[in-house]
Design a protein around this motif. Structure first.
Motif, PDB file in Angstrom:
ATOM      1  N   GLU A  34      15.259   5.562 -12.081  1.00 39.26           N
ATOM      2  CA  GLU A  34      14.640   6.598 -10.738  1.00 39.26           C
ATOM      3  C   GLU A  34      13.544   5.995  -9.900  1.00 39.26           C
ATOM      4  OE1 GLU A  34      15.465  10.665 -13.426  1.00 39.26           O
ATOM      5  OE2 GLU A  34      13.588   9.660 -14.003  1.00 39.26           O
ATOM      6  N   LEU A  35      12.681   4.946 -10.578  1.00 37.40           N
ATOM      7  CA  LEU A  35      11.970   4.414  -9.752  1.00 37.40           C
ATOM      8  C   LEU A  35      12.715   3.325  -8.746  1.00 37.40           C
ATOM      9  CD1 LEU A  35       9.122   3.324  -8.725  1.00 37.40           C
ATOM     10  CD2 LEU A  35       9.534   1.671 -10.656  1.00 37.40           C
ATOM     11  N   ILE A  36      13.665   2.885  -8.723  1.00 35.45           N
ATOM     12  CA  ILE A  36      14.617   2.210  -8.114  1.00 35.45           C
ATOM     13  C   ILE A  36      14.985   3.040  -7.058  1.00 35.45           C
ATOM     14  CG2 ILE A  36      16.872   0.951  -7.708  1.00 35.45           C
ATOM     15  CD1 ILE A  36      16.317  -0.281 -10.443  1.00 35.45           C
ATOM     16  N   GLU A  37      15.502   4.146  -7.178  1.00 41.67           N
ATOM     17  CA  GLU A  37      15.947   5.420  -6.253  1.00 41.67           C
ATOM     18  C   GLU A  37      14.881   5.920  -5.346  1.00 41.67           C
ATOM     19  OE1 GLU A  37      17.682   8.260  -8.902  1.00 41.67           O
ATOM     20  OE2 GLU A  37      19.081   7.017  -9.597  1.00 41.67           O
ATOM     21  N   VAL A  38      13.847   5.934  -5.850  1.00 42.67           N
ATOM     22  CA  VAL A  38      12.568   6.532  -5.226  1.00 42.67           C
ATOM     23  C   VAL A  38      12.164   5.394  -4.144  1.00 42.67           C
ATOM     24  CG1 VAL A  38      10.115   7.031  -5.222  1.00 42.67           C
ATOM     25  CG2 VAL A  38      11.397   7.817  -6.888  1.00 42.67           C
ATOM     26  N   LEU A  39      11.981   4.224  -4.472  1.00 41.05           N
ATOM     27  CA  LEU A  39      11.967   3.161  -3.621  1.00 41.05           C
ATOM     28  C   LEU A  39      12.935   3.012  -2.397  1.00 41.05           C
ATOM     29  CD1 LEU A  39      10.741   0.338  -5.731  1.00 41.05           C
ATOM     30  CD2 LEU A  39       9.300   1.636  -4.473  1.00 41.05           C
ATOM     31  N   ASP A  40      14.174   3.296  -2.776  1.00 41.91           N
ATOM     32  CA  ASP A  40      15.316   3.460  -1.726  1.00 41.91           C
ATOM     33  C   ASP A  40      14.921   4.301  -1.014  1.00 41.91           C
ATOM     34  OD1 ASP A  40      16.718   1.215  -2.502  1.00 41.91           O
ATOM     35  OD2 ASP A  40      18.077   2.434  -3.980  1.00 41.91           O
ATOM     36  N   VAL A  53       0.780  -1.369   0.025  1.00 40.98           N
ATOM     37  CA  VAL A  53       0.022  -0.139  -0.146  1.00 40.98           C
ATOM     38  C   VAL A  53       1.039   1.324   0.000  1.00 40.98           C
ATOM     39  CG1 VAL A  53      -1.750   1.386   1.384  1.00 40.98           C
ATOM     40  CG2 VAL A  53      -2.026  -1.390   1.138  1.00 40.98           C
ATOM     41  N   ALA A  54       1.968   1.162   0.740  1.00 37.82           N
ATOM     42  CA  ALA A  54       2.917   2.377   0.888  1.00 37.82           C
ATOM     43  C   ALA A  54       3.473   2.415  -0.518  1.00 37.82           C
ATOM     44  CB  ALA A  54       3.663   2.412   1.993  1.00 37.82           C
ATOM     45  N   ALA A  55       4.018   1.514  -1.112  1.00 35.59           N
ATOM     46  CA  ALA A  55       4.648   1.566  -2.370  1.00 35.59           C
ATOM     47  C   ALA A  55       4.243   1.716  -3.652  1.00 35.59           C
ATOM     48  CB  ALA A  55       5.457   0.197  -2.367  1.00 35.59           C
ATOM     49  N   VAL A  56       2.770   1.304  -3.588  1.00 34.22           N
ATOM     50  CA  VAL A  56       2.293   1.456  -5.144  1.00 34.22           C
ATOM     51  C   VAL A  56       2.234   3.069  -5.650  1.00 34.22           C
ATOM     52  CG1 VAL A  56      -0.160   1.374  -4.234  1.00 34.22           C
ATOM     53  CG2 VAL A  56       0.511   0.558  -6.670  1.00 34.22           C
ATOM     54  N   PRO A  57       1.846   3.884  -4.682  1.00 31.53           N
ATOM     55  CA  PRO A  57       1.861   5.330  -5.319  1.00 31.53           C
ATOM     56  C   PRO A  57       3.052   5.785  -5.775  1.00 31.53           C
ATOM     57  CG  PRO A  57       0.703   5.258  -3.198  1.00 31.53           C
ATOM     58  CD  PRO A  57       1.375   3.819  -3.222  1.00 31.53           C
ATOM     59  N   LEU A  58       4.208   5.221  -5.103  1.00 37.03           N
ATOM     60  CA  LEU A  58       5.498   5.701  -5.595  1.00 37.03           C
ATOM     61  C   LEU A  58       5.809   5.279  -7.082  1.00 37.03           C
ATOM     62  CD1 LEU A  58       7.433   4.403  -2.509  1.00 37.03           C
ATOM     63  CD2 LEU A  58       6.500   6.960  -2.993  1.00 37.03           C
ATOM     64  N   THR A  59       5.292   4.546  -7.819  1.00 35.79           N
ATOM     65  CA  THR A  59       5.607   4.284  -9.216  1.00 35.79           C
ATOM     66  C   THR A  59       4.956   5.150 -10.004  1.00 35.79           C
ATOM     67  OG1 THR A  59       3.253   3.067  -9.361  1.00 35.79           O
ATOM     68  CG2 THR A  59       5.098   1.720  -8.414  1.00 35.79           C
ATOM     69  N   SER A  89      14.581   4.280   3.274  1.00 32.38           N
ATOM     70  CA  SER A  89      15.203   5.297   4.154  1.00 32.38           C
ATOM     71  C   SER A  89      14.288   5.941   5.066  1.00 32.38           C
ATOM     72  CB  SER A  89      16.252   6.106   3.739  1.00 32.38           C
ATOM     73  OG  SER A  89      15.345   6.998   2.862  1.00 32.38           O
ATOM     74  N   GLY A  90      12.893   5.990   4.715  1.00 28.26           N
ATOM     75  CA  GLY A  90      12.064   6.812   5.631  1.00 28.26           C
ATOM     76  C   GLY A  90      11.834   8.275   5.228  1.00 28.26           C
ATOM     77  N   ALA A  91      12.567   8.618   4.113  1.00 25.84           N
ATOM     78  CA  ALA A  91      12.741   9.975   3.634  1.00 25.84           C
ATOM     79  C   ALA A  91      11.358  10.428   3.321  1.00 25.84           C
ATOM     80  CB  ALA A  91      13.961  10.120   2.655  1.00 25.84           C
ATOM     81  N   VAL A  92      10.654   9.400   2.633  1.00 28.30           N
ATOM     82  CA  VAL A  92       9.261   9.793   1.712  1.00 28.30           C
ATOM     83  C   VAL A  92       8.317   8.868   1.931  1.00 28.30           C
ATOM     84  CG1 VAL A  92      10.176   8.608  -0.297  1.00 28.30           C
ATOM     85  CG2 VAL A  92       8.361  10.577  -0.406  1.00 28.30           C
ATOM     86  N   SER A  93       6.946   9.250   2.068  1.00 31.80           N
ATOM     87  CA  SER A  93       6.096   8.319   2.097  1.00 31.80           C
ATOM     88  C   SER A  93       4.565   9.008   1.915  1.00 31.80           C
ATOM     89  CB  SER A  93       5.734   8.088   3.814  1.00 31.80           C
ATOM     90  OG  SER A  93       5.315   9.260   4.584  1.00 31.80           O
ATOM     91  N   VAL A  94       3.854   8.179   1.507  1.00 30.82           N
ATOM     92  CA  VAL A  94       2.590   8.742   0.878  1.00 30.82           C
ATOM     93  C   VAL A  94       1.378   8.585   1.682  1.00 30.82           C
ATOM     94  CG1 VAL A  94       0.986   8.602  -1.263  1.00 30.82           C
ATOM     95  CG2 VAL A  94       3.377   8.250  -1.412  1.00 30.82           C
ATOM     96  N   HIS A 109      11.669  12.540 -10.957  1.00 27.28           N
ATOM     97  CA  HIS A 109      12.140  12.858 -12.134  1.00 27.28           C
ATOM     98  C   HIS A 109      12.015  14.465 -12.487  1.00 27.28           C
ATOM     99  CE1 HIS A 109      13.138  12.367 -16.370  1.00 27.28           C
ATOM    100  NE2 HIS A 109      11.996  13.091 -16.790  1.00 27.28           N
ATOM    101  N   ALA A 110      10.942  14.979 -12.016  1.00 29.54           N
ATOM    102  CA  ALA A 110      10.925  16.461 -12.312  1.00 29.54           C
ATOM    103  C   ALA A 110      11.812  17.331 -11.534  1.00 29.54           C
ATOM    104  CB  ALA A 110       9.408  16.729 -12.032  1.00 29.54           C
ATOM    105  N   ILE A 111      12.072  16.967 -10.186  1.00 31.52           N
ATOM    106  CA  ILE A 111      12.879  17.758  -9.362  1.00 31.52           C
ATOM    107  C   ILE A 111      14.324  17.422  -9.616  1.00 31.52           C
ATOM    108  CG2 ILE A 111      13.430  17.504  -6.852  1.00 31.52           C
ATOM    109  CD1 ILE A 111      10.600  17.208  -6.338  1.00 31.52           C
ATOM    110  N   LYS A 112      14.851  16.253 -10.052  1.00 33.01           N
ATOM    111  CA  LYS A 112      16.261  15.838 -10.149  1.00 33.01           C
ATOM    112  C   LYS A 112      16.700  17.014 -11.211  1.00 33.01           C
ATOM    113  CE  LYS A 112      18.182  11.741 -10.564  1.00 33.01           C
ATOM    114  NZ  LYS A 112      18.519  10.682 -11.197  1.00 33.01           N
TER     115      LYS A 112
END
Length: 346
Positions: free
Chosen positions: A299-305, A146-152, A309-314, A160-163
């Motif tokens: 970039e998806l791999i980086e987002v999941l990482d 549930v936490a991961a699916v919106p990250l896709t 780490s706890g840096a981002v959640s939805v 991608h936009a911010i990088k």
């Protein structure tokens, strides 16, 4: 199996029963554990019949995670039972962009009729999803579905936009996020995790502005006719080094251009139909305007990482597959805080 399908132009989506898919050579069958609800789906369902690009009925859902249920002939690299996220913007896999992992910018997708799941081919709002190639799967590696699916999408797209603007977001800089819903509230977290910029959030809803403050926005401004002046005042008249518009409507795009600083970036992510004129004297000197699409597999791999780490959640709210039409109603009415997630088996 059950699936949520858009079946008739102008009508709401319906939960129907369709045949179970079977993997052919090179394909992977997923048992879907979670599927994300996105404004892009509402945009698709609002398009008129003239020029509608996809065949109907269409199973919705371009954000998906699941467990590998079956493998087609010749598939390697994944095994039954693996928990994986689906990389959505599928490409040909062989062109110059795909060779860099940038299948979101595949040079041959249109020519070959390649579409993402849920955006032209059967999507994740179903009990099972057929994935065309194992390269489009990324291990969850312990993340909650549930936490991961919106990250896709809601995580990958703003990342991608911010990088692209990271070199400009140095200490003392300002980043503006317009629209703090599904993608915007993740963008705020990414900006806080990746930069030293002051983050200013704009939205028309006080509830969304409250969410923006909760996830890290330094300032929250009502997005109205006075918003541009408010941002200019916050920046001492200089404007923002980076502006990210996750709405993309005519008024928000106008605001984005009005708050950009000299040499600033304006990134139009939302698909609300607005556009920003570029020309000498129209915007501050050397402002760059771009409209990115989704993100690369790496970039998806980086987002999941970052999520691990706890840096981002939805922020999520969950629905059964039978209640998926209600989730779209609530999203359309602006009543979803963060992201709605469908649990096809829950």
């Amino acid at each position: 199996m059950k699936a949520l399908q858009y079946r008739t132009i102008g009508a709401p989506p319906e939960v129907v029963t369709v045949p179970d898919p079977e993997p052919g050579p090179g394909q992977v069958l997923l048992k879907v554990t979670a599927a994300g609800v996105c404004h892009s789906d509402i945009a698709v369902m609002s398009w008129p019949a003239e020029g509608f690009p996809y065949a109907l009925p269409l199973t919705l859902g371009h954000e998906g995670v699941g467990t590998v249920a079956a493998l087609g002939a010749g598939v390697t690299g994944v095994a039954e039972g693996d928990a994986v996220a689906v990389y959505g913007p599928w490409g040909c896999g062989t062109c110059a962009k795909c060779a860099q992992g940038k299948e979101n910018y595949c040079l041959r997708a249109d020519e070959l009729g390649i579409h993402p799941p849920g955006l032209g081919r059967p999507g994740s709002m179903a009990e099972y999803l057929l994935v065309d190639d194992p390269r489009h799967l990324v291990p969850l590696a312990g993340l909650d579905p549930v936490a991961a699916v919106p990250l896709t999408d809601a995580g990958l797209t703003p990342y991608h936009a911010i990088k692209r603007s990271l070199p400009k977001l140095v200490p003392g800089s300002t980043a503006v996020v317009i629209g703090t819903g599904g993608l915007g509230h993740v963008a705020i977290q990414l900006l806080r995790a990746l930069t030293s910029a002051r983050v200013v959030a704009l939205d028309v809803s006080e509830d969304k502005l409250r969410l923006a403050r909760e996830v890290g926005a330094h300032e929250a401004v009502l997005s109205d006719a006075k918003a541009a002046d408010a941002v200019r005042e916050l920046t001492g008249g200089l404007g923002a080094e980076a502006v990210f518009d996750f709405v993309g409507a005519v008024p928000t795009v106008k605001t984005a251009g009005a708050v950009a600083a000299v040499e600033g970036d304006v990134t139009l992510v939302g698909i609300g139909g607005g556009s920003l004129p570029v020309g000498f004297g129209v915007l501050p000197f050397e402002v760059s305007v771009n409209a990115p699409y989704w993100g690369s597999r790496s970039e998806l791999i980086e987002v999941l990482d970052l999520a691990r780490s706890g840096a981002v959640s939805v922020h999520t709210e969950t629905y059964s597959l039978d209640d998926a039409p209600l989730a779209y109603e609530r999203l359309h009415e602006g009543k979803v805080d963060g992201r709605a997630v469908i649990l096809p088996h829950g």
